[in-house]
Scaffold this motif. Structure first.
Motif, mmCIF file in Angstrom:
data_model
loop_
_atom_site.group_PDB
_atom_site.id
_atom_site.type_symbol
_atom_site.label_atom_id
_atom_site.label_comp_id
_atom_site.label_asym_id
_atom_site.label_seq_id
_atom_site.Cartn_x
_atom_site.Cartn_y
_atom_site.Cartn_z
ATOM 1 N N ILE A 16 0.816 -1.208 0.000
ATOM 2 C CA ILE A 16 0.000 0.000 0.000
ATOM 3 C C ILE A 16 0.852 1.262 0.000
ATOM 4 C CG2 ILE A 16 -0.223 0.097 2.523
ATOM 5 C CD1 ILE A 16 -3.146 1.021 2.021
ATOM 6 N N ALA A 17 2.086 1.169 0.498
ATOM 7 C CA ALA A 17 2.961 2.341 0.509
ATOM 8 C C ALA A 17 3.297 2.804 -0.901
ATOM 9 C CB ALA A 17 4.244 2.035 1.280
ATOM 10 N N ALA A 18 3.230 1.894 -1.880
ATOM 11 C CA ALA A 18 3.566 2.235 -3.265
ATOM 12 C C ALA A 18 2.378 2.807 -4.031
ATOM 13 C CB ALA A 18 4.090 0.999 -3.991
ATOM 14 N N MET A 19 1.197 2.833 -3.404
ATOM 15 C CA MET A 19 -0.003 3.298 -4.096
ATOM 16 C C MET A 19 -0.175 4.806 -3.948
ATOM 17 S SD MET A 19 -2.783 0.366 -3.049
ATOM 18 C CE MET A 19 -4.052 1.144 -4.069
ATOM 19 N N ASP A 20 -0.700 5.430 -4.984
ATOM 20 C CA ASP A 20 -1.072 6.846 -4.928
ATOM 21 C C ASP A 20 -2.545 6.908 -4.532
ATOM 22 O OD1 ASP A 20 -1.568 9.507 -5.190
ATOM 23 O OD2 ASP A 20 -0.829 9.700 -7.243
ATOM 24 N N ILE A 21 -2.801 6.851 -3.215
ATOM 25 C CA ILE A 21 -4.195 6.752 -2.769
ATOM 26 C C ILE A 21 -4.956 8.054 -2.981
ATOM 27 C CG2 ILE A 21 -3.668 4.913 -1.143
ATOM 28 C CD1 ILE A 21 -3.759 6.904 1.100
ATOM 29 N N GLU A 22 -4.269 9.177 -3.027
ATOM 30 C CA GLU A 22 -4.959 10.446 -3.285
ATOM 31 C C GLU A 22 -5.531 10.463 -4.698
ATOM 32 O OE1 GLU A 22 -3.124 14.094 -2.174
ATOM 33 O OE2 GLU A 22 -1.994 13.160 -0.544
ATOM 34 N N ALA A 23 -4.785 9.923 -5.662
ATOM 35 C CA ALA A 23 -5.267 9.905 -7.037
ATOM 36 C C ALA A 23 -6.444 8.950 -7.201
ATOM 37 C CB ALA A 23 -4.139 9.506 -7.984
ATOM 38 N N MET A 24 -6.446 7.871 -6.420
ATOM 39 C CA MET A 24 -7.517 6.881 -6.524
ATOM 40 C C MET A 24 -8.826 7.380 -5.917
ATOM 41 S SD MET A 24 -5.620 3.339 -5.474
ATOM 42 C CE MET A 24 -7.223 2.542 -5.319
ATOM 43 N N CYS A 25 -8.732 8.217 -4.892
ATOM 44 C CA CYS A 25 -9.912 8.568 -4.093
ATOM 45 C C CYS A 25 -10.246 10.043 -4.284
ATOM 46 C CB CYS A 25 -9.653 8.282 -2.623
ATOM 47 S SG CYS A 25 -9.074 6.608 -2.295
ATOM 48 N N ASP A 26 -11.355 10.295 -4.932
ATOM 49 C CA ASP A 26 -11.703 11.685 -5.222
ATOM 50 C C ASP A 26 -13.035 12.097 -4.620
ATOM 51 O OD1 ASP A 26 -12.757 11.005 -8.673
ATOM 52 O OD2 ASP A 26 -13.420 10.212 -6.748
ATOM 53 N N GLY A 27 -13.510 11.381 -3.607
ATOM 54 C CA GLY A 27 -14.791 11.756 -3.026
ATOM 55 C C GLY A 27 -14.967 11.208 -1.634
ATOM 56 N N LYS A 28 -16.002 11.706 -0.936
ATOM 57 C CA LYS A 28 -16.358 11.249 0.398
ATOM 58 C C LYS A 28 -17.807 10.799 0.391
ATOM 59 C CE LYS A 28 -13.193 14.184 3.028
ATOM 60 N NZ LYS A 28 -13.089 15.149 4.148
ATOM 61 N N THR A 29 -18.163 9.986 1.379
ATOM 62 C CA THR A 29 -19.555 9.583 1.518
ATOM 63 C C THR A 29 -20.360 10.758 2.039
ATOM 64 O OG1 THR A 29 -19.119 8.808 3.760
ATOM 65 C CG2 THR A 29 -18.940 7.186 2.001
ATOM 66 N N ASN A 30 -21.671 10.705 1.850
ATOM 67 C CA ASN A 30 -22.514 11.814 2.252
ATOM 68 C C ASN A 30 -22.821 11.842 3.745
ATOM 69 O OD1 ASN A 30 -22.848 12.848 -0.366
ATOM 70 N ND2 ASN A 30 -24.400 11.305 -0.835
ATOM 71 N N VAL A 31 -22.863 10.669 4.372
ATOM 72 C CA VAL A 31 -23.285 10.600 5.766
ATOM 73 C C VAL A 31 -22.110 10.727 6.715
ATOM 74 C CG1 VAL A 31 -24.525 9.220 7.475
ATOM 75 C CG2 VAL A 31 -25.246 9.171 5.090
ATOM 76 N N GLY A 32 -20.987 10.103 6.409
ATOM 77 C CA GLY A 32 -19.857 10.098 7.311
ATOM 78 C C GLY A 32 -18.866 11.201 7.003
ATOM 79 N N THR A 33 -17.755 11.228 7.772
ATOM 80 C CA THR A 33 -16.716 12.224 7.559
ATOM 81 C C THR A 33 -15.480 11.611 6.935
ATOM 82 O OG1 THR A 33 -15.858 11.862 9.796
ATOM 83 C CG2 THR A 33 -17.475 13.624 9.515
ATOM 84 N N GLY A 34 -15.538 10.337 6.594
ATOM 85 C CA GLY A 34 -14.351 9.655 6.109
ATOM 86 C C GLY A 34 -14.283 9.560 4.613
ATOM 87 N N GLY A 35 -14.603 8.390 4.055
ATOM 88 C CA GLY A 35 -14.411 8.156 2.646
ATOM 89 C C GLY A 35 -13.291 7.162 2.450
ATOM 90 N N MET A 36 -13.123 6.683 1.216
ATOM 91 C CA MET A 36 -12.132 5.638 0.967
ATOM 92 C C MET A 36 -10.706 6.127 1.185
ATOM 93 S SD MET A 36 -11.809 2.500 0.489
ATOM 94 C CE MET A 36 -13.484 2.030 0.038
#
Length: 386
Positions: A209-229
């Motif tokens: 997972i350290a080699a992944m660009d997680i910011e590029a993969m995840c461009d949104g949040k859920t509507n109910v919570g404060t987190g997101g992928m």
């Protein structure tokens, strides 16, 4: 359990303690708590407990429960206020309701639950962190299922941990967990956000997972919570540094946690890093937000990354921010690339005066030394997932 040995089928071979995180996107609808989801979750965690596993639950939902309760009793339309004070007030109302529902759900299986409310400031001091660890350890010895949430009512930032994914990652080190199960509204991780990309493909296994660009993969949040992928993957990356595998699986509909941890299909398994950091380094890196930054030259950066050395003042080229001795700070290259975080032995003012200086010159500049090092290697975590 090393990374090379871990598969879906061997996941539980050496697991004795599991942290399960559930968010508002799973537990709540726009109208409030989903009782069926709470009961199903309790059924499955009780089943894991019956198999001899220590179970710790990190749960959101207090704000949603509070808004629901306020509306039921008062019909006040301002129940959906999203400002910090409204969220804290709703949490104060809802925390008791949430625990009541959990108590009843787990009692059907003869399980006792305990409410544990944490704040980041409460874990900032090492002695308080250890006291919280001792309390949780005793609860688990008694067979109690701790239910942890952030103490929203007294938090001074919205929210202090940022989201309960971050809190859950901190709890891994707090209780010495062997497995992290993060329940989400999606069925695991996808190569792109499936909300806007119907052809997004699931990722059943993440080996590094350290080699992944997680910011590029995840461009949104859920509507109910404060987190997101994004926050779930960041929490998984932190877990990996601690040597803990993560399962990111759906908590919606007919989810089945025991089946997934037994090797069944569904969700995403994130493998731990080969090099594991100590619980103390993990706490040091993530107990607080960095207060500033130390900029280092190329030689110092190379020594930190390849030789595992401490950071000496001679390798420092600049200082950002205002901080005191003992603060958590970023360590960056002169170009701004983040190398990691560490606990500084000197204040920002002192570092500005001794940067670039040899060790034998320091005492003449600032007087008696507290340390030769600006940041000791034992108080530093490189490649931190901030």
């Amino acid at each position: 359990m090393t990374k090379s040995r871990i598969t879906r089928d061997t996941l539980l071979d050496n697991v004795r303690r599991v942290v399960v995180k559930v968010g508002s996107a799973v537990l709540a609808t726009r109208d409030g708590l989903n009782g069926a989801a709470i009961n199903r979750l309790a059924d499955q965690l009780a089943a894991l407990s019956d198999r001899g596993l220590d179970v710790v639950l990190v749960s959101s939902g207090a704000v949603a429960a509070g808004r629901q309760r306020i509306f039921e009793r008062t019909r006040k339309k301002h129940r959906n206020g999203k400002d910090m004070v409204s969220r804290q007030a709703a949490s104060a109302v809802g925390q008791g309701r949430l625990m009541h529902d959990y108590d009843e759900a787990f009692a059907r299986h003869g399980k006792v639950t305990a409410q544990v409310l944490l704040t980041r400031s409460g874990l900032k001091l090492r002695d308080r962190f250890l006291n919280a660890r001792n309390t949780l350890e005793r609860l688990l010895e008694w067979g109690v299922i701790p239910i942890i949430n952030e103490n929203d009512t007294v938090s001074t930032r919205e929210l202090e941990f940022g989201d309960n994914d971050t809190l859950a990652a901190m709890c891994l080190g707090l209780v010495g967990a062997d497995l992290f199960v993060n329940l989400t509204s999606a069925d695991g991780v996808f190569d792109r956000n499936p909300d806007g990309n119907p052809d997004a493909k699931p990722i059943p296994l993440i080996e590094d997972i350290a080699a992944m660009d997680i910011e590029a993969m995840c461009d949104g949040k859920t509507n109910v919570g404060t987190g997101g992928m994004y926050s779930k993957l960041r929490a998984a990356r932190r877990a990996a540094q601690l040597g803990v595998p993560t399962l990111i699986v759906t908590g919606k509909g007919e989810f089945d946690i025991p089946a997934v941890v037994d090797g069944g299909p569904g969700g995403t398994l994130v493998l731990p890093d080969e090099r594991v950091v100590s619980s103390k380094k993990f706490w040091l890196a993530y107990h607080d937000d960095p207060s500033g930054a130390i900029l280092v030259d190329g030689g110092a950066a190379n020594a930190l990354l390849t030789k595992g050395t401490s950071l000496l003042p001679i390798g420092i080229t600049g200082v950002e921010g205002c901080f005191e001795r003992g603060a958590l700070i970023f360590i960056k290259t002169a170009d701004g690339d983040e190398l990691g975080v560490g606990q500084t032995n000197y204040s920002a003012d002192e570092l500005c005066r001794i940067k670039g200086k040899r060790t034998d010159e320091l005492a003449a500049i600032i007087g008696p030394l507290v340390s030769d090092e600006a940041v000791h290697r034992d108080n530093m975590l490189l490649d931190a997932a901030i």
